[in-house]
Design a protein around this motif. Structure first.
Motif, mmCIF file in Angstrom:
data_model
loop_
_atom_site.group_PDB
_atom_site.id
_atom_site.type_symbol
_atom_site.label_atom_id
_atom_site.label_comp_id
_atom_site.label_asym_id
_atom_site.label_seq_id
_atom_site.Cartn_x
_atom_site.Cartn_y
_atom_site.Cartn_z
ATOM 1 N N GLY A 1 0.739 -1.199 0.171
ATOM 2 C CA GLY A 1 0.020 0.090 0.079
ATOM 3 C C GLY A 1 0.851 1.443 0.013
ATOM 4 N N LEU A 2 1.905 1.331 0.836
ATOM 5 C CA LEU A 2 2.809 2.379 0.980
ATOM 6 C C LEU A 2 3.446 2.679 -0.818
ATOM 7 N N VAL A 3 3.903 1.531 -1.286
ATOM 8 C CA VAL A 3 4.411 1.610 -2.566
ATOM 9 C C VAL A 3 3.536 2.043 -3.628
ATOM 10 N N GLU A 4 2.129 1.675 -3.424
ATOM 11 C CA GLU A 4 1.000 2.189 -4.361
ATOM 12 C C GLU A 4 0.866 3.832 -3.970
ATOM 13 N N GLU A 5 1.018 4.078 -3.030
ATOM 14 C CA GLU A 5 0.736 5.795 -2.643
ATOM 15 C C GLU A 5 1.912 6.328 -3.320
ATOM 16 N N ALA A 6 3.183 5.823 -3.038
ATOM 17 C CA ALA A 6 4.393 6.358 -3.599
ATOM 18 C C ALA A 6 4.306 6.642 -5.313
ATOM 19 N N LEU A 7 3.894 5.497 -5.840
ATOM 20 C CA LEU A 7 3.591 5.527 -7.191
ATOM 21 C C LEU A 7 2.739 6.380 -7.714
ATOM 22 N N ARG A 8 1.512 6.450 -7.047
ATOM 23 C CA ARG A 8 0.528 7.366 -7.639
ATOM 24 C C ARG A 8 0.617 8.864 -7.626
ATOM 25 N N ALA A 9 1.971 9.149 -6.402
ATOM 26 C CA ALA A 9 2.385 10.465 -6.072
ATOM 27 C C ALA A 9 3.610 10.720 -7.153
ATOM 28 N N GLY A 10 3.928 9.901 -7.825
ATOM 29 C CA GLY A 10 4.990 10.085 -8.850
ATOM 30 C C GLY A 10 6.376 10.059 -8.377
ATOM 31 N N LEU A 11 6.511 9.568 -7.120
ATOM 32 C CA LEU A 11 7.867 9.587 -6.327
ATOM 33 C C LEU A 11 9.040 8.842 -7.248
ATOM 34 N N VAL A 12 8.317 7.889 -8.047
ATOM 35 C CA VAL A 12 9.452 7.095 -8.895
ATOM 36 C C VAL A 12 9.056 7.400 -10.428
ATOM 37 N N PRO A 13 9.721 8.404 -10.768
ATOM 38 C CA PRO A 13 9.456 8.920 -12.136
ATOM 39 C C PRO A 13 9.415 7.803 -13.217
ATOM 40 N N GLU A 14 10.346 6.987 -13.072
ATOM 41 C CA GLU A 14 10.404 5.942 -14.099
ATOM 42 C C GLU A 14 9.225 5.229 -14.484
ATOM 43 N N LEU A 15 8.477 4.979 -13.243
ATOM 44 C CA LEU A 15 7.221 4.123 -13.189
ATOM 45 C C LEU A 15 6.085 5.243 -13.223
ATOM 46 N N ALA A 16 6.264 6.248 -13.971
ATOM 47 C CA ALA A 16 4.881 7.291 -14.018
ATOM 48 C C ALA A 16 4.523 6.915 -15.371
ATOM 49 N N GLY A 17 3.180 7.660 -15.577
ATOM 50 C CA GLY A 17 2.404 7.748 -16.725
ATOM 51 C C GLY A 17 1.780 6.693 -17.151
ATOM 52 N N PHE A 18 1.666 5.398 -16.317
ATOM 53 C CA PHE A 18 0.732 4.327 -16.535
ATOM 54 C C PHE A 18 -0.957 5.000 -16.201
ATOM 55 N N THR A 19 -1.823 4.236 -16.720
ATOM 56 C CA THR A 19 -3.200 4.349 -16.709
ATOM 57 C C THR A 19 -3.985 3.793 -15.669
ATOM 58 N N GLY A 20 -3.536 2.589 -15.569
ATOM 59 C CA GLY A 20 -4.146 1.606 -14.620
ATOM 60 C C GLY A 20 -2.897 0.860 -13.553
ATOM 61 N N LEU A 21 -3.483 0.796 -12.310
ATOM 62 C CA LEU A 21 -2.906 0.123 -11.313
ATOM 63 C C LEU A 21 -3.791 -1.157 -10.818
ATOM 64 N N ARG A 22 -3.181 -2.311 -10.667
ATOM 65 C CA ARG A 22 -3.943 -3.495 -10.100
ATOM 66 C C ARG A 22 -2.898 -4.175 -9.039
ATOM 67 N N ARG A 23 -3.513 -4.538 -8.069
ATOM 68 C CA ARG A 23 -2.845 -5.467 -6.967
ATOM 69 C C ARG A 23 -3.163 -6.796 -7.014
ATOM 70 N N GLU A 24 -1.885 -7.534 -6.685
ATOM 71 C CA GLU A 24 -2.080 -9.021 -6.351
ATOM 72 C C GLU A 24 -2.609 -9.613 -7.803
ATOM 73 N N VAL A 25 -1.955 -9.601 -8.937
ATOM 74 C CA VAL A 25 -2.511 -10.085 -10.196
ATOM 75 C C VAL A 25 -1.546 -11.542 -10.261
ATOM 76 N N LYS A 26 -2.115 -12.337 -10.749
ATOM 77 C CA LYS A 26 -1.566 -13.529 -11.092
ATOM 78 C C LYS A 26 -0.484 -13.643 -12.374
ATOM 79 N N TYR A 27 0.487 -14.333 -11.994
ATOM 80 C CA TYR A 27 1.564 -14.248 -13.312
ATOM 81 C C TYR A 27 2.550 -15.346 -13.084
ATOM 82 N N GLY A 28 3.281 -15.561 -13.967
ATOM 83 C CA GLY A 28 4.405 -16.760 -13.832
ATOM 84 C C GLY A 28 3.982 -18.050 -13.521
ATOM 85 N N LYS A 29 4.737 -18.841 -12.708
ATOM 86 C CA LYS A 29 4.469 -19.933 -12.207
ATOM 87 C C LYS A 29 3.635 -20.020 -10.899
ATOM 88 N N ASN A 30 2.383 -19.727 -10.803
ATOM 89 C CA ASN A 30 1.681 -19.763 -9.620
ATOM 90 C C ASN A 30 1.942 -18.745 -8.813
#
Length: 235
Positions: free
Chosen positions: A87-116
């Motif tokens: 949750g803290l990192v989500e707040e930081a990303l939404r606030a633009g604290l990491v410019p390299e990860l800015a500009g995205f239009t959607g954010l989802r949490r706990e999404v399945k990927y990889g091998k289980n």
């Protein structure tokens, strides 16, 4: 992230069975057992007599009504609850604290990927742009003044995630590790290669495959924990 109610202070008796901590409360001297939501070794943060702060739950269904949130160590307040970093990192990303990860239009949490597995945060953008898979790791180990280290114990699961993040990069996505330092007294982050050489090697391999890495530092008080600054990541 603000705590929903005032924290309760006390002194640590012991942390045991990974997820339990006995505490003597300052007010009234009551002995309580608190939930410790931290699977790591908590090296340097579990000394008997350490001043700690607990949150209290009013949920009657909970077996333990207290949760361990903060410990005082090296003259600083350190957040130890590993339920908060995503949750803290989500707040930081939404606030633009990491410019390299800015500009995205959607954010989802706990999404399945990889091998289980599940990715902590998936950043998405429109018009078919590549998503960014963001894995969050909590950091609170400090053995040298100003230097945070990860991990504080062996984490085979963490090494597995690094391999899967590299796989996503090879499939055309972006992937980024974000290390959240839940203490205010560190301005650098490195890897505890002596504690988990396998994780350090997996990190090096993931970086070679194109996985990005960032570190964020927090301000920790008894009222709130805020991800507020970038931390220099050392090789």
């Amino acid at each position: 992230m603000r705590f929903s109610s005032p924290l309760v202070s006390g002194r640590l008796v012991k942390r045991y069975k990974r997820f339990l901590a006995d505490v003597i409360l300052d007010e009234g001297g009551e002995a309580v057992t608190a939930h410790c939501a931290n699977p790591g070794s908590m090296l340097g943060l579990k000394d008997e007599g350490s001043r700690v702060w607990l949150s209290r739950s009013d949920n009657p269904a909970r077996k333990l009504k207290f949760s361990w949130e903060i410990v005082e160590a090296d003259g600083a307040l350190v957040g130890i609850n590993t339920a908060h970093p995503n949750g803290l990192v989500e707040e930081a990303l939404r606030a633009g604290l990491v410019p390299e990860l800015a500009g995205f239009t959607g954010l989802r949490r706990e999404v399945k990927y990889g091998k289980n597995s599940r990715i902590d945060i998936l950043l998405e953008q429109g018009e078919g742009g590549p998503p960014a898979y963001v894995e969050v790791k909590n950091v609170h180990l400090m053995r040298e003044a100003g230097l945070a280290e990860f991990p504080d114990s062996v984490t085979a699961r963490g090494a597995k995630h690094l391999v899967e993040m590299g796989d996503m990069v090879e499939q055309g996505a972006r992937a980024a590790m974000v290390y959240l330092v839940q203490r205010p007294d560190c301005d650098r982050l490195s890897f505890a290669r002596d504690l988990d050489p396998a994780y350090a090697a997996a990190f090096d391999a993931a970086r070679a495959r194109g996985v990005e890495a960032y570190a964020i530092g927090c301000r920790v008080t008894c009222e709130e924990i805020v991800a507020e600054r970038t931390v220099r990541l050392l090789a």
